[in-house]
Design an enzyme around this catalytic site. Sequence first.
Site, PDB file in Angstrom:
ATOM      1  N   TYR A 187      -2.138   7.125  22.062  1.00 16.47           N
ATOM      2  CA  TYR A 187      -3.559   6.981  22.351  1.00 16.47           C
ATOM      3  C   TYR A 187      -3.854   7.453  23.778  1.00 16.47           C
ATOM      4  O   TYR A 187      -4.784   8.231  24.011  1.00 16.47           O
ATOM      5  CB  TYR A 187      -3.982   5.528  22.184  1.00 16.47           C
ATOM      6  CG  TYR A 187      -5.419   5.257  22.563  1.00 16.47           C
ATOM      7  CD1 TYR A 187      -6.427   5.333  21.605  1.00 16.47           C
ATOM      8  CD2 TYR A 187      -5.771   4.924  23.866  1.00 16.47           C
ATOM      9  CE1 TYR A 187      -7.752   5.087  21.946  1.00 16.47           C
ATOM     10  CE2 TYR A 187      -7.090   4.685  24.225  1.00 16.47           C
ATOM     11  CZ  TYR A 187      -8.073   4.768  23.267  1.00 16.47           C
ATOM     12  OH  TYR A 187      -9.385   4.531  23.619  1.00 16.47           O
ATOM     13  N   VAL A 239     -12.651   9.691  21.641  1.00 15.92           N
ATOM     14  CA  VAL A 239     -11.548   9.241  20.795  1.00 15.92           C
ATOM     15  C   VAL A 239     -11.976   8.047  19.948  1.00 15.92           C
ATOM     16  O   VAL A 239     -11.653   7.960  18.760  1.00 15.92           O
ATOM     17  CB  VAL A 239     -10.317   8.873  21.656  1.00 15.92           C
ATOM     18  CG1 VAL A 239      -9.288   8.106  20.848  1.00 15.92           C
ATOM     19  CG2 VAL A 239      -9.695  10.140  22.245  1.00 15.92           C
ATOM     20  N   GLU A 240     -12.722   7.133  20.548  1.00 17.45           N
ATOM     21  CA  GLU A 240     -13.075   5.898  19.848  1.00 17.45           C
ATOM     22  C   GLU A 240     -14.092   6.117  18.731  1.00 17.45           C
ATOM     23  O   GLU A 240     -13.927   5.589  17.629  1.00 17.45           O
ATOM     24  CB  GLU A 240     -13.625   4.871  20.849  1.00 17.45           C
ATOM     25  CG  GLU A 240     -12.587   4.305  21.803  1.00 17.45           C
ATOM     26  CD  GLU A 240     -11.590   3.390  21.119  1.00 17.45           C
ATOM     27  OE1 GLU A 240     -11.849   2.951  19.982  1.00 17.45           O
ATOM     28  OE2 GLU A 240     -10.533   3.112  21.723  1.00 17.45           O
ATOM     29  N   THR A 241     -15.159   6.863  19.006  1.00 14.97           N
ATOM     30  CA  THR A 241     -16.257   6.934  18.027  1.00 14.97           C
ATOM     31  C   THR A 241     -16.869   8.322  17.890  1.00 14.97           C
ATOM     32  O   THR A 241     -18.003   8.445  17.434  1.00 14.97           O
ATOM     33  CB  THR A 241     -17.395   5.961  18.417  1.00 14.97           C
ATOM     34  OG1 THR A 241     -17.904   6.328  19.712  1.00 14.97           O
ATOM     35  CG2 THR A 241     -16.914   4.517  18.436  1.00 14.97           C
ATOM     36  N   ILE A 246     -12.662   8.684  26.304  1.00 16.14           N
ATOM     37  CA  ILE A 246     -12.535   7.390  25.631  1.00 16.14           C
ATOM     38  C   ILE A 246     -13.561   7.277  24.505  1.00 16.14           C
ATOM     39  O   ILE A 246     -13.236   6.914  23.356  1.00 16.14           O
ATOM     40  CB  ILE A 246     -12.719   6.231  26.630  1.00 16.14           C
ATOM     41  CG1 ILE A 246     -11.472   6.079  27.508  1.00 16.14           C
ATOM     42  CG2 ILE A 246     -13.016   4.921  25.911  1.00 16.14           C
ATOM     43  CD1 ILE A 246     -10.270   5.479  26.814  1.00 16.14           C
TER      44      ILE A 246
END
Length: 324
Positions: free
Chosen positions: A312, A125-127, A122
Amino acid sequence: MRALRKTLMVFGSGILLSSALPAAANYDQHPRVNEFIAEAAAEYKIPADDIRQWLAQAEKLDSVLAAIARPAEKVKEWDEYQDIFLTSKRINAGKAFMKEHAALLREAEEKYGVKKEIIAAIIGVETFYGTRQGNYRVLDSLATLAFDYPDRPLFWRELKAFFALAEAEQINPATIKGSYAGAMGYGQFIPTSFLNFAVDADGDGRRDLWANPADAIFSVANYFSKHGWKNGEAVTQRVHVSGDKYEQIVNDNLKPNWTVSELKALGIEPTEKVSDEKPANLIRLQGKHGAEFWLGEHNFYVITRYNHSRMYAMAVYQLSEALK
């Protein structure tokens, strides 16, 4: 002194801006500002003067309105989408992140019952593991979207929550940076998610999702736990399809609302052992070699509670598998 009246407050190394504020957009004079202030004051007990003061400093960002109109999930198929998130660079960086924070990830997994690879994926993928948290002032992003975007209710709510979290965490809202949509920190929590799921993992009295990996990791794990992650259960698997009956239910719902036996009756055959009574749905993604069919199980659905996109969720799952 209330947090929103403070001119500057340091909170971690990654969220401060220069002391120069952007040009104001006069949101404190917007026709609906009194309505907004009344709601925020009633819901979160924030003084009206504090809210008006910070809205007066918010800048309208046309770049935010342009970006919100073209999210990646709506313009790419899975064959392109996976090239963004399943690169060797992201996988190798994820392994390094997991090694560096092995103790924290293990503790979060044990406390919340969420696989450490999912937590890391997570954040990856996010940052890109906390290294790309966004360069927009969240004050500007959310004010722009709350007052100048046609689909306002979501961002109206998030702007109120943003002021509430700044108040609770004693942060000057003009110093917080994030994405064009107002998502913040390692895990890109929107303000309502911050209020509901962010945790102070190390007991220092602050929930710092920008510069404290412990708080960020535990908060992501808590989010998944509160949304029903089932420890030890599968996420998804490839399936084969035959005939054409399956077409009536493919991608029909993010939530698994069929049983595996019902899916089998429609010509869907799992490739791994799974109970006939297990809830699932059928996912079709356009891959590099044509259509791919997957069994969407409960934990796959839980990933979509973080971002309502099958692509996602698949990217998170496949990145987590690569990090094992």
